[in-house]
Motif scaffolding. Structure first.
Motif, PDB file in Angstrom:
ATOM      1  N   ILE A 150       0.843  -1.207   0.000  1.00 38.64           N
ATOM      2  CA  ILE A 150       0.000   0.000   0.000  1.00 38.64           C
ATOM      3  C   ILE A 150       0.872   1.249   0.000  1.00 38.64           C
ATOM      4  N   LEU A 151       1.876   1.282   0.866  1.00 38.54           N
ATOM      5  CA  LEU A 151       2.717   2.471   0.973  1.00 38.54           C
ATOM      6  C   LEU A 151       3.545   2.693  -0.291  1.00 38.54           C
ATOM      7  N   PHE A 152       4.040   1.600  -0.874  1.00 41.05           N
ATOM      8  CA  PHE A 152       4.893   1.729  -2.051  1.00 41.05           C
ATOM      9  C   PHE A 152       4.094   2.074  -3.301  1.00 41.05           C
ATOM     10  N   HIS A 153       3.000   1.371  -3.531  1.00 37.56           N
ATOM     11  CA  HIS A 153       2.259   1.543  -4.783  1.00 37.56           C
ATOM     12  C   HIS A 153       1.312   2.746  -4.755  1.00 37.56           C
ATOM     13  N   PHE A 154       0.727   3.059  -3.602  1.00 39.15           N
ATOM     14  CA  PHE A 154      -0.204   4.178  -3.527  1.00 39.15           C
ATOM     15  C   PHE A 154       0.447   5.460  -3.009  1.00 39.15           C
ATOM     16  N   GLY A 155       1.609   5.342  -2.373  1.00 38.37           N
ATOM     17  CA  GLY A 155       2.289   6.531  -1.859  1.00 38.37           C
ATOM     18  C   GLY A 155       3.644   6.764  -2.471  1.00 38.37           C
ATOM     19  N   GLU A 156       4.112   5.812  -3.284  1.00 36.93           N
ATOM     20  CA  GLU A 156       5.442   5.896  -3.884  1.00 36.93           C
ATOM     21  C   GLU A 156       6.503   6.163  -2.817  1.00 36.93           C
ATOM     22  N   GLU A 157       6.319   5.470  -1.679  1.00 46.49           N
ATOM     23  CA  GLU A 157       7.194   5.628  -0.528  1.00 46.49           C
ATOM     24  C   GLU A 157       8.386   4.676  -0.640  1.00 46.49           C
ATOM     25  N   ARG A 158       9.595   5.251  -0.709  1.00 44.19           N
ATOM     26  CA  ARG A 158      10.803   4.438  -0.858  1.00 44.19           C
ATOM     27  C   ARG A 158      11.086   3.583   0.369  1.00 44.19           C
ATOM     28  N   ALA A 207      -0.950   7.373   0.851  1.00 39.09           N
ATOM     29  CA  ALA A 207      -1.200   5.979   0.487  1.00 39.09           C
ATOM     30  C   ALA A 207      -2.372   5.398   1.268  1.00 39.09           C
ATOM     31  N   LEU A 208      -2.417   5.655   2.552  1.00 35.56           N
ATOM     32  CA  LEU A 208      -3.506   5.123   3.380  1.00 35.56           C
ATOM     33  C   LEU A 208      -4.838   5.733   2.968  1.00 35.56           C
ATOM     34  N   ARG A 209      -4.837   7.018   2.675  1.00 33.09           N
ATOM     35  CA  ARG A 209      -6.087   7.677   2.241  1.00 33.09           C
ATOM     36  C   ARG A 209      -6.592   7.076   0.940  1.00 33.09           C
ATOM     37  N   ILE A 210      -5.696   6.832   0.000  1.00 35.72           N
ATOM     38  CA  ILE A 210      -6.093   6.235  -1.271  1.00 35.72           C
ATOM     39  C   ILE A 210      -6.654   4.839  -1.050  1.00 35.72           C
ATOM     40  N   ALA A 211      -6.000   4.058  -0.184  1.00 35.87           N
ATOM     41  CA  ALA A 211      -6.467   2.698   0.081  1.00 35.87           C
ATOM     42  C   ALA A 211      -7.815   2.695   0.788  1.00 35.87           C
ATOM     43  N   VAL A 212      -7.978   3.551   1.777  1.00 38.47           N
ATOM     44  CA  VAL A 212      -9.228   3.605   2.541  1.00 38.47           C
ATOM     45  C   VAL A 212     -10.407   3.926   1.622  1.00 38.47           C
ATOM     46  N   ASN A 213     -10.216   4.853   0.703  1.00 39.33           N
ATOM     47  CA  ASN A 213     -11.318   5.354  -0.122  1.00 39.33           C
ATOM     48  C   ASN A 213     -11.374   4.769  -1.529  1.00 39.33           C
TER      49      ASN A 213
END
Length: 335
Positions: A150-158, A207-213
């Motif tokens: 979730i963090l990597f794909h929806f937040g592009e978090e390294r 990322a969490l916001r995108i996943a939640v909604n």
């Protein structure tokens, strides 16, 4: 007009109006009503507007605008991905325009209790509506691999794996239930690099916001609904705020306009390829001016893409577009 609407500054407003070219009596859907900035401007141009918002608070706050519209505005609590069902319920005909302003609204960011912002200590909620799982539920229930994805794909978090590992380790004793708890942990395990101006938790919160909604899925469903409901010469305008959203809009419009499609000779009996459903004018994306960014810093990352509906029949969504909205498949993923 309410104080909330007076404070709200719609992003790329002049450019959106130029893209939509609203006319007196034309029927336009504002699929992301928010504080009503686009809707107000469309009403001022004489259009009839059907506005959607999944946030009941936004719908409740808009009573005065509905009253002031003298019947030209209908406001519905609904997701814009459900636009076809709303159109059927309201008995709408073909639409002259659809506008979507994707992502979290200024009102939601500024309301501490919603849990969208790093600026306030609040419950880890992040729901745009009032149903479904919260961000705290995801961090409590999902396994380390899913949280990292979730963090990597929806937040592009390294640092997705490092943050996910810390979430799973820390929740054994104290589950994450507040925004500042999560923000402090991220600052500890993945501090900002030298020169970074944003908080190191910004990408995780996105990322969490995108996943939640299910924001990316909603976006693709909304684009497909607009394709099916717009009249020939009807106009679609979409404002995005990060690369994941913009990529979906760009690829959807590219596929629907025939861009990049090489002409091919058909075999006997082979069905012809579907004709393009949209014309995409050149010079896109359109970005805010320096003056707009100075006046409204939240406009900095905004991009507008727009297209004009042609008379070809709508197309089915292909798997490549749908894949952009989902996490990659992983065996053993918790649901």
């Amino acid at each position: 007009m309410s104080k909330a609407r007076r404070r709200h500054i719609p992003v790329l407003l002049a450019e959106v109006l130029d893209a939509l070219q609203p006319r007196e009596g034309g029927l336009i859907v504002d699929g992301t009503f928010g504080a009503g900035g686009y809707t107000q401007a469309l009403l001022d141009r004489g259009a009839q507007v059907v506005a959607l918002d999944r946030d009941p608070a936004a719908v409740r706050a808009a009573g005065s605008l509905v009253a002031e519209s003298h019947g030209r505005l209908r406001l519905v609590e609904a997701r814009f991905g459900d636009l076809e069902a709303v159109a059927k319920d309201l008995g709408l005909g073909a639409l002259d325009g659809v506008v979507l302003d994707i992502g979290v609204s200024s009102m939601q960011l500024d309301e501490a209790a919603r849990g969208f912002s790093l600026r306030f200590d609040a419950p880890l909620d992040m729901r745009m509506g009032d149903t479904g799982r919260t961000a705290a539920d995801i961090l409590r229930d999902e396994n380390e691999e899913t949280i990292a994805d979730i963090l990597f794909h929806f937040g592009e978090e390294r640092a997705a794996r490092r943050i996910a590992r810390a979430i799973v380790a820390d929740r054994e004793t104290t589950p994450f239930v507040s925004t500042l708890e999560l923000a402090r942990m991220i600052s500890r395990v993945a501090p900002a690099r030298r020169g970074e101006l944003t908080h190191p938790g910004t990408r995780t919160f996105q990322a969490l916001r995108i996943a939640v909604n299910d924001e990316l899925g909603e976006l693709l469903r909304g684009l497909a609904a607009a394709e099916r409901l717009l009249a020939p010469a009807g106009r679609l305008a979409v404002v995005t705020f990060h690369s994941l959203e913009d990529r979906i809009v760009k690829q959807f419009l590219a596929s629907r306009s025939g861009r990049g499609r090489a002409p091919s000779r058909l075999l006997p009996g082979e069905p012809a390829e579907a004709g393009p459903t949209f014309e995409v004018p050149r010079g896109q994306p359109i970005e805010p001016s320096e003056a707009e960014v100075a006046a409204n810093p939240r406009a900095r990352s905004a991009k507008l893409r727009f297209a004009i509906r042609l008379d070809a029949s709508p197309q089915a969504l292909d798997s490549a577009l749908e894949a952009l909205t989902r996490l990659p498949a992983r065996r053993g993923r918790q649901r």
